[in-house]
Design an enzyme around this catalytic site. Structure first.
Site, PDB file in Angstrom:
ATOM      1  N   THR A 189     -33.734 -47.043  27.298  1.00  0.00           N
ATOM      2  CA  THR A 189     -33.545 -48.584  27.595  1.00  0.00           C
ATOM      3  C   THR A 189     -32.194 -48.896  28.777  1.00  0.00           C
ATOM      4  O   THR A 189     -31.374 -49.068  28.129  1.00  0.00           O
ATOM      5  CB  THR A 189     -34.520 -49.390  27.067  1.00  0.00           C
ATOM      6  OG1 THR A 189     -34.156 -50.363  26.200  1.00  0.00           O
ATOM      7  CG2 THR A 189     -35.453 -49.226  26.866  1.00  0.00           C
ATOM      8  N   ASP A 190     -32.143 -49.845  30.089  1.00  0.00           N
ATOM      9  CA  ASP A 190     -31.648 -49.657  30.637  1.00  0.00           C
ATOM     10  C   ASP A 190     -31.136 -51.461  29.373  1.00  0.00           C
ATOM     11  O   ASP A 190     -31.461 -52.738  28.754  1.00  0.00           O
ATOM     12  CB  ASP A 190     -31.515 -50.222  31.322  1.00  0.00           C
ATOM     13  CG  ASP A 190     -32.826 -50.698  32.310  1.00  0.00           C
ATOM     14  OD1 ASP A 190     -32.962 -51.788  31.249  1.00  0.00           O
ATOM     15  OD2 ASP A 190     -32.825 -50.860  33.362  1.00  0.00           O
ATOM     16  N   GLN A 191     -30.289 -52.224  30.154  1.00  0.00           N
ATOM     17  CA  GLN A 191     -29.823 -53.918  29.686  1.00  0.00           C
ATOM     18  C   GLN A 191     -31.124 -55.203  29.885  1.00  0.00           C
ATOM     19  O   GLN A 191     -30.992 -55.511  28.925  1.00  0.00           O
ATOM     20  CB  GLN A 191     -29.236 -54.388  30.416  1.00  0.00           C
ATOM     21  CG  GLN A 191     -28.311 -55.784  30.065  1.00  0.00           C
ATOM     22  CD  GLN A 191     -26.973 -55.888  30.580  1.00  0.00           C
ATOM     23  OE1 GLN A 191     -26.828 -55.516  32.311  1.00  0.00           O
ATOM     24  NE2 GLN A 191     -26.291 -57.408  31.342  1.00  0.00           N
TER      25      GLN A 191
END
Length: 143
Positions: free
Chosen positions: A17-19
């Site tokens: 996942t990203d931030q």
């Protein structure tokens, strides 16, 4: 008849996942690879065994359509089918769903060519009739 659908579930890991906790877009291509690997494993083969038989399936084209994002800790199901098959090419189709809601997240296809280990095109079923027959039966919806 419709192609047989092979399913594989996984849980979204934090590193995918990203931030914002949303799955980074390229991970869906990795999940497509998981789907086709598990489909072939269902035949009692592995990619390694195909390679040992002198056959590779290099990717020549990929398409994805994003509907909704998968998020950290979601359980997703990869549904893979043999969409098209010819003696030279093989196309897989994919759908990725969030469970338990059965919410469609991504659709896509990958096209591959049959080659020898030196990347020269080969024709199935001549070189590997049992592999070709199994893939063709999956496309026709016959187990």
């Amino acid at each position: 008849m419709s192609p047989i659908i092979h399913t594989h579930q996984l849980r979204v890991r934090y590193g995918e996942t990203d931030q914002m906790g949303v799955v980074y877009h390229t991970n869906y291509l990795n999940w497509f690879e998981v789907g086709r690997t598990e489909l072939i494993r269902h035949a009692g083969l592995t990619y390694r065994q195909l390679e040992e038989k002198g056959m590779l399936l290099p990717l020549t084209d990929a398409s994805l359509s994003y509907k909704k994002p998968a998020k950290y800790d979601d359980v997703v199901e990869i549904r893979t089918t043999v969409a098209e098959i010819s003696p030279l090419r093989l196309t897989f189709a994919y759908e990725i769903y969030r469970l338990p809601e059965e919410e469609l997240l991504v659709t896509g296809k990958t096209m591959h060519v049959f080659t020898s280990t030196d990347l020269k095109p080969i024709r199935l079923p001549r070189s590997e009739p049992e592999v070709y027959q199994w893939l063709e039966s999956q496309h026709r919806g016959e187990e």
